[in-house]
Each structure stands twice: as C-alpha cells, then as structure tokens.
Motif scaffolding. Structure first.
Motif, PDB file in Angstrom:
ATOM      1  N   UNK A 114      25.319  -1.187  20.123  1.00 25.97           N
ATOM      2  CA  UNK A 114      25.331   0.043  19.375  1.00 25.97           C
ATOM      3  C   UNK A 114      27.009   0.397  19.706  1.00 25.97           C
ATOM      4  N   UNK A 115      27.554   0.277  20.695  1.00 23.87           N
ATOM      5  CA  UNK A 115      29.004   0.493  20.730  1.00 23.87           C
ATOM      6  C   UNK A 115      29.642  -0.553  20.232  1.00 23.87           C
ATOM      7  N   UNK A 116      29.440  -1.861  20.240  1.00 26.55           N
ATOM      8  CA  UNK A 116      30.206  -2.977  19.388  1.00 26.55           C
ATOM      9  C   UNK A 116      30.083  -2.784  17.941  1.00 26.55           C
ATOM     10  N   UNK A 117      28.912  -2.450  17.179  1.00 24.22           N
ATOM     11  CA  UNK A 117      28.471  -2.290  16.038  1.00 24.22           C
ATOM     12  C   UNK A 117      29.126  -1.119  15.450  1.00 24.22           C
ATOM     13  N   UNK A 118      28.953  -0.024  15.916  1.00 23.91           N
ATOM     14  CA  UNK A 118      29.486   1.344  15.666  1.00 23.91           C
ATOM     15  C   UNK A 118      30.925   1.714  16.150  1.00 23.91           C
ATOM     16  N   UNK A 119      31.584   0.891  16.613  1.00 27.74           N
ATOM     17  CA  UNK A 119      32.884   1.394  17.276  1.00 27.74           C
ATOM     18  C   UNK A 119      33.682   1.724  16.119  1.00 27.74           C
ATOM     19  N   UNK A 120      34.370   3.043  16.498  1.00 29.34           N
ATOM     20  CA  UNK A 120      35.448   3.630  15.339  1.00 29.34           C
ATOM     21  C   UNK A 120      34.722   4.256  14.285  1.00 29.34           C
ATOM     22  N   UNK A 121      33.409   4.266  14.064  1.00 31.16           N
ATOM     23  CA  UNK A 121      32.542   4.928  13.091  1.00 31.16           C
ATOM     24  C   UNK A 121      32.548   6.373  13.459  1.00 31.16           C
ATOM     25  N   UNK A 122      32.923   7.275  12.586  1.00 35.77           N
ATOM     26  CA  UNK A 122      32.788   8.722  13.052  1.00 35.77           C
ATOM     27  C   UNK A 122      31.440   9.297  13.147  1.00 35.77           C
ATOM     28  N   UNK A 123      31.153  10.190  14.082  1.00 36.87           N
ATOM     29  CA  UNK A 123      29.824  10.649  14.301  1.00 36.87           C
ATOM     30  C   UNK A 123      29.177  11.061  12.874  1.00 36.87           C
ATOM     31  N   UNK A 124      29.983  11.971  12.192  1.00 40.52           N
ATOM     32  CA  UNK A 124      29.562  12.330  10.883  1.00 40.52           C
ATOM     33  C   UNK A 124      28.970  11.256   9.948  1.00 40.52           C
ATOM     34  N   UNK A 125      29.613  10.270   9.781  1.00 36.47           N
ATOM     35  CA  UNK A 125      29.335   8.952   9.263  1.00 36.47           C
ATOM     36  C   UNK A 125      27.917   8.503   9.588  1.00 36.47           C
ATOM     37  N   UNK A 126      27.932   8.348  10.827  1.00 34.72           N
ATOM     38  CA  UNK A 126      26.608   7.722  11.304  1.00 34.72           C
ATOM     39  C   UNK A 126      25.531   8.777  11.282  1.00 34.72           C
ATOM     40  N   UNK A 127      25.676   9.925  11.199  1.00 31.45           N
ATOM     41  CA  UNK A 127      24.566  10.926  11.050  1.00 31.45           C
ATOM     42  C   UNK A 127      24.200  10.831   9.604  1.00 31.45           C
ATOM     43  N   UNK A 128      25.119  10.870   8.818  1.00 30.62           N
ATOM     44  CA  UNK A 128      24.772  10.797   7.206  1.00 30.62           C
ATOM     45  C   UNK A 128      24.190   9.488   6.979  1.00 30.62           C
TER      46      UNK A 128
END
Length: 152
Positions: A114-128
C-alpha cells in the motif's frame, strides 16, 4: 463526463488491476506464498470455521477451484479441515498456528505494498477513488448475470 473519459477510466482500471495483481504475486512469492493463498488465509482469519462452500461463496470462486488451493494449504500445515459436528458431510476450515503466523506476517507485506503503490498520492484523492471504486463495484454487482444491461 464524456464517453471517451469513461472509456479511459475503464481501461485504466483494467490495466491497473492487472499490474497490481502481478505486483502482489511477485511480492507474495518472496514470502513463500501466492496471492490466492494469501486471500484465503486473510478471509479465514476474519471468519474462521467457514465451510468450504461458504468460503467459495465469499471469495466468489467455484468450489472445485477452491478445493485444490485448500489442499495445498493443508499440505503446508497452514490450514486444517475439521468435521462439522452438525453435518458430517461438511468440513469447517481453521488456520493452524503456522497459518495464523503467516497471515500475521503478511500484514506487513500488505502495508508495504500500500505504501509503495500509493506513495505521494494525497489522502483526499485516495478517499475519492475508494468511494468511486465502491460505487463501480456495487453497480457491477447490480448487473448480476446480465452484464449486457446498461444503465443510462
């Protein structure tokens, strides 16, 4: 949203899903397991004592496909089948101590992926994205056995 954007989104979902599965397969192999085994172990940690039929249903697999996978997990000492006291035709599935240890160890791998794949993607973008993917999943489930039916 234009039809072209929708097509691009579907193409990205399909390609990203394939790449993620391959990445998880590669990382799981480094821990001596497979993605399929990992999924079974995680589900059984959450719901120990499921029957083989119930587990197949939860995982959306054909029971015959699951049996081979379960056989391998039993052979490796990660899982045990116990007779159901109410129905002798049914086996209940339980993690062994080694199976529980492996699935607990795999938690760190899941976190690393999860850390590798979603590194630097903002929490708001992940939530959306998460909400959108949940909506897409529910819509697909609503199609049932008739994926040709389109909702306009």
């Amino acid at each position: 949203m234009s039809l072209d954007l929708k097509r691009q989104l579907i193409a990205q979902l399909v390609e990203s899903s394939r790449l993620l599965r391959n990445y998880i397969d590669h990382r799981a192999k480094g821990r001596g397991t497979t993605r399929a085994q990992w999924i079974v172990l995680f589900r059984l940690r959450q719901q120990e004592g499921l029957s083989q039929v119930d587990l197949a249903d939860v995982l959306e697999l054909q029971p015959i496909s699951l049996v081979r996978l379960l056989d391998r997990l039993v052979e490796h000492g990660l899982l045990e089948r116990r007779p159901d006291p109410k129905d002798r035709r049914t086996n209940r599935l339980f993690l062994t101590r080694a199976g529980r240890q492996l699935v607990d160890d795999l938690d760190s791998l899941r976190d690393a992926i999860a850390i590798d794949v979603l590194h630097d993607i903002p929490d708001a973008a992940i939530e959306t994205s998460l909400e959108t993917l949940k909506d897409v999943k529910e819509r697909i489930k609503g199609f049932g056995d008739s994926p040709d039916i389109a909702v306009k």
